[in-house]
Scaffold this motif. Structure first.
Motif, PDB file in Angstrom:
ATOM      1  N   SER A 177       0.830  -1.204   0.000  1.00  0.00           N
ATOM      2  CA  SER A 177       0.000   0.000   0.000  1.00  0.00           C
ATOM      3  C   SER A 177       0.865   1.255   0.000  1.00  0.00           C
ATOM      4  O   SER A 177       1.815   1.357   0.788  1.00  0.00           O
ATOM      5  CB  SER A 177      -0.900   0.039   1.237  1.00  0.00           C
ATOM      6  OG  SER A 177      -1.819  -1.020   1.231  1.00  0.00           O
ATOM      7  N   SER A 178       0.508   2.189  -0.868  1.00  0.00           N
ATOM      8  CA  SER A 178       1.153   3.496  -0.754  1.00  0.00           C
ATOM      9  C   SER A 178       0.589   4.183   0.481  1.00  0.00           C
ATOM     10  O   SER A 178      -0.533   3.907   0.917  1.00  0.00           O
ATOM     11  CB  SER A 178       0.890   4.348  -2.000  1.00  0.00           C
ATOM     12  OG  SER A 178      -0.448   4.792  -2.046  1.00  0.00           O
ATOM     13  N   LEU A 179       1.381   5.069   1.041  1.00  0.00           N
ATOM     14  CA  LEU A 179       0.980   5.749   2.259  1.00  0.00           C
ATOM     15  C   LEU A 179      -0.155   6.721   1.955  1.00  0.00           C
ATOM     16  O   LEU A 179      -0.060   7.552   1.051  1.00  0.00           O
ATOM     17  CB  LEU A 179       2.186   6.486   2.845  1.00  0.00           C
ATOM     18  CG  LEU A 179       2.007   7.183   4.178  1.00  0.00           C
ATOM     19  CD1 LEU A 179       3.324   7.129   4.947  1.00  0.00           C
ATOM     20  CD2 LEU A 179       1.589   8.632   3.971  1.00  0.00           C
ATOM     21  N   MET A 180      -1.245   6.609   2.698  1.00  0.00           N
ATOM     22  CA  MET A 180      -2.358   7.547   2.567  1.00  0.00           C
ATOM     23  C   MET A 180      -2.082   8.732   3.477  1.00  0.00           C
ATOM     24  O   MET A 180      -2.005   8.580   4.701  1.00  0.00           O
ATOM     25  CB  MET A 180      -3.685   6.882   2.946  1.00  0.00           C
ATOM     26  CG  MET A 180      -4.885   7.762   2.704  1.00  0.00           C
ATOM     27  SD  MET A 180      -6.430   6.864   3.043  1.00  0.00           S
ATOM     28  CE  MET A 180      -7.638   8.091   2.558  1.00  0.00           C
ATOM     29  N   PRO A 181      -1.904   9.918   2.921  1.00  0.00           N
ATOM     30  CA  PRO A 181      -1.483  11.074   3.730  1.00  0.00           C
ATOM     31  C   PRO A 181      -2.636  11.667   4.529  1.00  0.00           C
ATOM     32  O   PRO A 181      -3.152  12.734   4.235  1.00  0.00           O
ATOM     33  CB  PRO A 181      -0.943  12.047   2.687  1.00  0.00           C
ATOM     34  CG  PRO A 181      -1.654  11.702   1.430  1.00  0.00           C
ATOM     35  CD  PRO A 181      -1.923  10.236   1.486  1.00  0.00           C
ATOM     36  N   ALA A 182      -3.042  10.930   5.564  1.00  0.00           N
ATOM     37  CA  ALA A 182      -4.083  11.393   6.473  1.00  0.00           C
ATOM     38  C   ALA A 182      -3.632  11.057   7.884  1.00  0.00           C
ATOM     39  O   ALA A 182      -2.693  10.284   8.092  1.00  0.00           O
ATOM     40  CB  ALA A 182      -5.410  10.710   6.152  1.00  0.00           C
ATOM     41  N   GLY A 183      -4.279  11.646   8.874  1.00  0.00           N
ATOM     42  CA  GLY A 183      -3.912  11.364  10.251  1.00  0.00           C
ATOM     43  C   GLY A 183      -2.464  11.712  10.553  1.00  0.00           C
ATOM     44  O   GLY A 183      -1.966  12.777  10.196  1.00  0.00           O
ATOM     45  N   ARG A 184      -1.765  10.787  11.207  1.00  0.00           N
ATOM     46  CA  ARG A 184      -0.361  11.049  11.572  1.00  0.00           C
ATOM     47  C   ARG A 184       0.535  11.170  10.345  1.00  0.00           C
ATOM     48  O   ARG A 184       1.506  11.907  10.353  1.00  0.00           O
ATOM     49  CB  ARG A 184       0.153   9.930  12.486  1.00  0.00           C
ATOM     50  CG  ARG A 184      -0.574   9.840  13.805  1.00  0.00           C
ATOM     51  CD  ARG A 184       0.118   8.898  14.782  1.00  0.00           C
ATOM     52  NE  ARG A 184      -0.778   8.629  15.904  1.00  0.00           N
ATOM     53  CZ  ARG A 184      -1.380   7.478  16.128  1.00  0.00           C
ATOM     54  NH1 ARG A 184      -1.143   6.462  15.313  1.00  0.00           N
ATOM     55  NH2 ARG A 184      -2.189   7.323  17.134  1.00  0.00           N
ATOM     56  N   ALA A 185       0.217  10.432   9.289  1.00  0.00           N
ATOM     57  CA  ALA A 185       1.039  10.491   8.083  1.00  0.00           C
ATOM     58  C   ALA A 185       1.004  11.877   7.455  1.00  0.00           C
ATOM     59  O   ALA A 185       2.010  12.367   6.934  1.00  0.00           O
ATOM     60  CB  ALA A 185       0.555   9.456   7.070  1.00  0.00           C
ATOM     61  N   ALA A 186      -0.160  12.523   7.495  1.00  0.00           N
ATOM     62  CA  ALA A 186      -0.265  13.871   6.941  1.00  0.00           C
ATOM     63  C   ALA A 186       0.607  14.839   7.722  1.00  0.00           C
ATOM     64  O   ALA A 186       1.260  15.721   7.152  1.00  0.00           O
ATOM     65  CB  ALA A 186      -1.719  14.330   6.952  1.00  0.00           C
ATOM     66  N   ALA A 187       0.644  14.658   9.028  1.00  0.00           N
ATOM     67  CA  ALA A 187       1.470  15.538   9.861  1.00  0.00           C
ATOM     68  C   ALA A 187       2.952  15.313   9.599  1.00  0.00           C
ATOM     69  O   ALA A 187       3.757  16.256   9.631  1.00  0.00           O
ATOM     70  CB  ALA A 187       1.152  15.304  11.335  1.00  0.00           C
TER      71      ALA A 187
END
Length: 305
Positions: A177-187
């Motif tokens: 899976s590619s990283l979904m830029p939401a939650g902690r990943a977005a930060a």
């Protein structure tokens, strides 16, 4: 396949750096009401759904998990999958109970081939060893095991080694899976989210490892042009390989998971309009484009892959 997907809890015993739910996940409380799950299951019975997928959070933390599984059986759904970080699966007896209760597919998160990568990304020491033992237990019981690996700046160069490790433990399907830029990943932004053109060679190599060993491989969250030779493996295709998912998440029903994600989380640019693969591509996550731009995405020519 038509699948019901139920977010059964906000509780989690991990604190993954890339968690899309972020700080909404909690240690205590946070279970979805059993009555809401019952209503969702009953309202969709006899509608041709072939599998129910339970996820969270970490679904094994529900004290009434086996009651939920009994409800799935009572409403006549043919099969159940459980999406888990694998911590609880280190207990062989617990896996046996799950299998006896109808779980035939275990979807286990494994995000690196070594503890220093996986456990650090997940925030819990011992996570990798317990997940691998859980895969071994499930496979030994004849259950299918699919692993999921989220690609980050920390682990992308180790994808092939990660695939080797989970196949050795008994996985029959690997999903990258590619990283979904939401939650902690977005930060975290660029510190965690690599460019597709940087990770593509490693994704291709990892998929080849799986296919060479007769193991199913799929990609999730990748635009088709990121690795054109693997476009046929992307789960974001319009038909999702004939797979339609209806979700219950925080009281909201998504009748079609992929259509919902494409319309609310992803976008397409000028290069997509001229791309031969655009019809089977879900697009690119909007925050990804905001961070990395469009320069790496080039229109693909029909038959070139």
């Amino acid at each position: 396949m038509r699948e019901l997907s139920i977010h059964v809890t906000d509780r989690c015993n991990f604190r993954c750096q890339f968690c899309v739910w972020g700080d909404r996940l909690v240690r205590e409380g946070g279970d979805v009401a059993a009555a809401d799950i019952e209503v969702f299951l009953e309202s969709n019975r006899d509608q041709g759904f072939e599998r129910v997928n339970l996820h969270g959070g970490e679904p094994t933390l529900r004290r009434d998990l086996f009651d939920v599984l009994a409800s799935v059986r009572a409403f006549g759904y043919p099969s159940v999958s459980l999406q888990t970080n694998g911590w609880a699966l280190a207990d062989r007896a617990f896996v046996e109970r799950l299998a006896a209760a109808g779980v035939s597919l275990f979807i286990v998160s494994v995000h690196g081939p070594t503890a220093d990568i996986h456990d650090d990304l997940c925030g819990v020491p011992g996570g990798l060893s317990r997940a691998l033992r859980g895969i071994e237990h499930a496979a030994a019981l004849g259950c299918a095991v699919r692993t999921n690996t989220v690609v980050t700046t920390r682990n992308f160069s180790l994808l092939a080694a990660t695939v080797e490790r989970v196949i050795a433990a008994g996985a029959s399907h690997v999903n990258i899976s590619s990283l979904m830029p939401a939650g902690r990943a977005a930060a975290a932004g660029a510190a965690l989210m690599p460019r597709f053109d940087r990770i593509a060679p490693h994704v291709v190599a990892a998929v080849r490892v799986a296919l060479d060993r007769g193991v199913v491989a799929t990609l999730e969250g990748f635009p088709s042009c990121a690795a054109p030779e693997l476009a046929h493996l992307c789960l974001a295709r319009d038909d999702r390989h004939g797979h339609q998912i209806t979700c219950l998440i925080h009281g909201v029903i998504w009748q079609n998971h992929d259509a919902y994600v494409a319309s609310t989380c992803k976008t397409k640019g000028a290069s997509c309009a001229a791309c031969a693969l655009t019809g089977e591509c879900g697009g690119v996550y909007r925050p990804y484009v905001q961070l990395h731009g469009w320069d790496e995405f080039q229109p693909q020519v029909a038959g070139a892959a």
